[in-house]
Design a protein around this motif. Structure first.
Motif, PDB file in Angstrom:
ATOM      1  N   HIS A 104       0.779  -1.252  -0.093  1.00  0.00           N
ATOM      2  CA  HIS A 104      -0.202   0.028   0.010  1.00  0.00           C
ATOM      3  C   HIS A 104       0.964   1.391   0.062  1.00  0.00           C
ATOM      4  N   THR A 105       0.035   2.279  -0.421  1.00  0.00           N
ATOM      5  CA  THR A 105       1.054   3.584  -0.289  1.00  0.00           C
ATOM      6  C   THR A 105       1.499   3.994   1.139  1.00  0.00           C
ATOM      7  N   PHE A 106       0.864   3.682   1.976  1.00  0.00           N
ATOM      8  CA  PHE A 106       1.331   3.862   3.508  1.00  0.00           C
ATOM      9  C   PHE A 106       1.111   2.622   4.150  1.00  0.00           C
ATOM     10  N   ASP A 107       2.111   1.868   4.570  1.00  0.00           N
ATOM     11  CA  ASP A 107       2.216   0.755   5.229  1.00  0.00           C
ATOM     12  C   ASP A 107       1.976   0.865   6.700  1.00  0.00           C
ATOM     13  N   VAL A 108       0.901   0.244   7.124  1.00  0.00           N
ATOM     14  CA  VAL A 108       0.496   0.105   8.810  1.00  0.00           C
ATOM     15  C   VAL A 108       0.536  -1.470   9.020  1.00  0.00           C
ATOM     16  N   ASP A 109       1.625  -1.228  10.025  1.00  0.00           N
ATOM     17  CA  ASP A 109       1.839  -2.667  10.709  1.00  0.00           C
ATOM     18  C   ASP A 109       1.542  -2.820  12.139  1.00  0.00           C
ATOM     19  N   GLU A 110       2.041  -4.035  12.721  1.00  0.00           N
ATOM     20  CA  GLU A 110       1.703  -4.371  14.036  1.00  0.00           C
ATOM     21  C   GLU A 110       2.235  -3.265  15.155  1.00  0.00           C
ATOM     22  N   HIS A 111       3.180  -2.414  14.652  1.00  0.00           N
ATOM     23  CA  HIS A 111       3.637  -1.330  15.576  1.00  0.00           C
ATOM     24  C   HIS A 111       3.011  -0.305  15.471  1.00  0.00           C
ATOM     25  N   TYR A 112       1.738   0.001  14.838  1.00  0.00           N
ATOM     26  CA  TYR A 112       1.148   1.212  14.623  1.00  0.00           C
ATOM     27  C   TYR A 112       1.139   1.989  15.865  1.00  0.00           C
ATOM     28  N   VAL A 113       0.192   1.585  16.860  1.00  0.00           N
ATOM     29  CA  VAL A 113      -0.600   2.117  18.011  1.00  0.00           C
ATOM     30  C   VAL A 113       0.766   2.437  18.763  1.00  0.00           C
ATOM     31  N   ALA A 114       1.829   1.423  19.084  1.00  0.00           N
ATOM     32  CA  ALA A 114       2.785   1.780  19.846  1.00  0.00           C
ATOM     33  C   ALA A 114       3.730   3.058  19.332  1.00  0.00           C
ATOM     34  N   GLU A 115       3.848   3.128  18.045  1.00  0.00           N
ATOM     35  CA  GLU A 115       4.564   4.267  17.447  1.00  0.00           C
ATOM     36  C   GLU A 115       4.041   5.476  17.519  1.00  0.00           C
TER      37      GLU A 115
END
Lengths: 203, 346
Positions: free
Chosen positions: B55-66
């Protein structure tokens, strides 16, 4: 040819030229210490009419009385002698804020003086390249501590102690026109206490 | 929702880790067994499903913590987010780009409803719901760039295009590899890259700038950059260097596998429609050496890259002092066999 020759450096480090007369409706000249000599040299090539439209702000600093009479002899429309850049600032800002298109700006002297005056001009919308600058005199640097953001004036050694937070900083050539300062970075961050002796680098 | 995102920290107890799935999709930046600067730009087109390029912007498992970490950085130092006055329109461009992309690519997490300039944004992972008027700053709690980048992984700079140059006139920078937005904001392309060694002499920045000035709307590009970071610290800023600098001197052969991280930046460059500015997302991915070597090809290759890197680059990237220890560790995972071309695991 510029009177001061700097070591080749990185691309953010400012470079300076030689002042030359440019047609304009008014001419603001800001100089400190030996920077006066650059204005006097400009008088050799510039038409005498330049001075009738010239406002000179001069901060003698370590040059004392050496150049003040010679500057007066140019018969500028204004000659303001100021004890420091900080003291000259309100007047400079007034001139810049009320300036019309056609104002030419000439800066001469130390990097600290020229950098701050250039930033003041940029703040009122003057493109930075439209400001002429000629370096004369001391190589002392104005340095911003990247950690506490405090600015230390007249830095001549590397490393030096930040006058605000007390950290020992090494002096980079990386330079911000917006802040008018070089960047200082903690030299013993990785090995606290291991500070090499200060070396006179900027005199 | 709770199952989608890790509970983890990027400071103090450093509980950050990658799941096996995150390791497999890690953007390993070396396509061959060596590294030197190049204008390694390629079209930012959708990549394999599940990859960081999908995707244009990758959202991964670290999203909320980041995002939680970013909020902590900004509370300590608001100068990490700055926008010169003429950059507000570019901020709206960026907000639109991110909201539109995320709502399209991750409809289960993000929704955007528009009625003319009345917009309604729903961000389920961060539990944010906002109704606002597009173009009216007073209807958002922050300026448009700050608002949307507090909800988007990666650093962002916005570059104004004028006088045949790019000017870094705005940015949200909290996961940086040791450079200061506060110092660099307002600089031209060559000025903010000035401290980088070797690349100027190779003409890298001249060529990159020429390319970027011709960047077209709808044709974004991407490249990798990389460095090394001790402990999974996203915020390796020069401002806080006195706090994290000492960790570089504290590695041991016993701890290096857990504490040394390959830090990869997936940088994309995207032309914005109204402002004609360029958005420059710099997405940071971290992986522990212990995690990285679970992919045999990467362990082998990283050993060879680090071993053969010019000393100037090791110094500039800040790991010269740890290079011998890194090589001792990585050598255990390099049996000398050839590696396959490309970045993906075998």
């Amino acid at each position: 040819m510029p009177k001061t020759v700097f070591e080749p450096s990185i691309k953010s480090r400012p470079t300076y030229g030689v002042l030359e007369h440019r047609p304009g409706t008014a001419h603001l000249m800001v100089a400190d210490a030996e920077g006066a000599q650059a204005l006097l040299d400009l008088a050799h090539s510039a038409p005498p009419t330049l001075w009738t439209q010239a406002m000179i702000v001069y901060i003698p600093g370590r040059s004392g009385q050496q150049f003040t009479q010679a500057l007066a002899n140019l018969s500028p429309s204004q000659l303001h002698i100021s004890p420091s850049y900080a003291a000259a600032q309100p007047r400079l800002h007034k001139i810049l804020q009320t300036a019309h298109a056609g104002l030419q700006i000439y800066l001469a002297g130390t990097e600290s003086l020229m950098g701050q005056a250039q930033a003041a001009a940029m703040a009122v919308g003057v493109p930075h390249r439209a400001v002429q600058m000629e370096h004369r005199g001391s190589l002392a640097r104005r340095v911003q501590c990247v950690h506490c953001k405090g600015i230390t004036e007249n830095v001549t050694t590397d490393p030096f102690e930040c006058s605000h937070c007390g950290l020992n900083l090494f002096v980079r050539d990386h330079y911000s026109r917006r802040i008018a300062a070089f960047q200082g970075v903690n030299i013993d961050a990785e090995d606290p206490g291991q500070v090499p002796p200060a070396v006179e680098r900027f005199t | 929702m709770g199952l989608d995102f890790n509970q983890e920290t990027f400071r103090n107890d450093f509980t950050f880790r990658n799941s096996p799935k995150a390791i497999r999709r890690f953007p390993f930046p070396f396509h061959e067994d060596g590294y030197m600067y190049s204008v390694n730009l390629e079209p930012h087109v959708p990549g394999p499903k599940g990859s960081v390029f999908e995707h244009t912007f990758d959202v991964d498992e670290h999203y909320v913590a980041e995002m939680r970490d970013r909020a902590l950085v900004l509370a300590e130092d608001p100068l990490r987010c700055q926008s010169l006055p003429h950059m507000t329109l570019a901020g709206w461009d960026l907000l639109e780009l991110i909201m539109t992309s995320k709502a399209r690519d991750y409809p289960h997490w993000f929704e955007l409803h528009k009625q003319g300039d009345k917009w309604h944004w729903i961000n389920k992972p961060l539990e944010i719901e906002q109704k606002f008027t597009f173009g009216d700053e007073t209807t958002l709690p922050y300026g448009p760039m700050e608002y949307i980048t507090r909800q988007t992984q990666g650093d962002f700079s916005l570059q104004d295009h004028r006088d045949d140059n790019l000017w870094m006139d705005a940015g949200m920078i909290t996961t940086q590899a040791d450079w200061s937005l506060d110092f660099d904001v307002g600089m031209s392309f060559h000025e903010w890259h000035a401290p980088v060694p070797l690349a100027h002499e190779k003409g890298i920045f001249d060529r990159a700038l020429k390319f970027l000035l011709n960047l077209q709307l709808g044709a974004p590009v991407r490249r990798f950059n990389w460095t090394m970071t001790v402990d999974p610290l996203l915020d390796t800023s020069p401002e806080t260097y006195p706090q994290w600098g000492p960790t570089r001197a504290s590695l041991t052969p016993e701890t290096i596998g857990k504490r040394m991280h390959l830090r990869v930046e997936l940088q994309t460059l995207i032309r914005l429609p109204r402002s004609n500015a360029i958005a420059f997302p710099i997405r940071c991915y971290l992986i522990k050496f212990d995690e990285l070597v679970t992919v045999p090809k990467w362990g082998r290759r990283l050993h060879r890259v680090i071993r053969d890197l010019p000393e100037e680059l090791a110094v500039y990237k800040g790991f010269a002092r740890n290079r011998p220890m890194m090589l001792d560790y990585l050598a255990q995972y390099d049996d000398g066999t050839p590696t396959s071309p490309g970045i993906w695991p075998d």
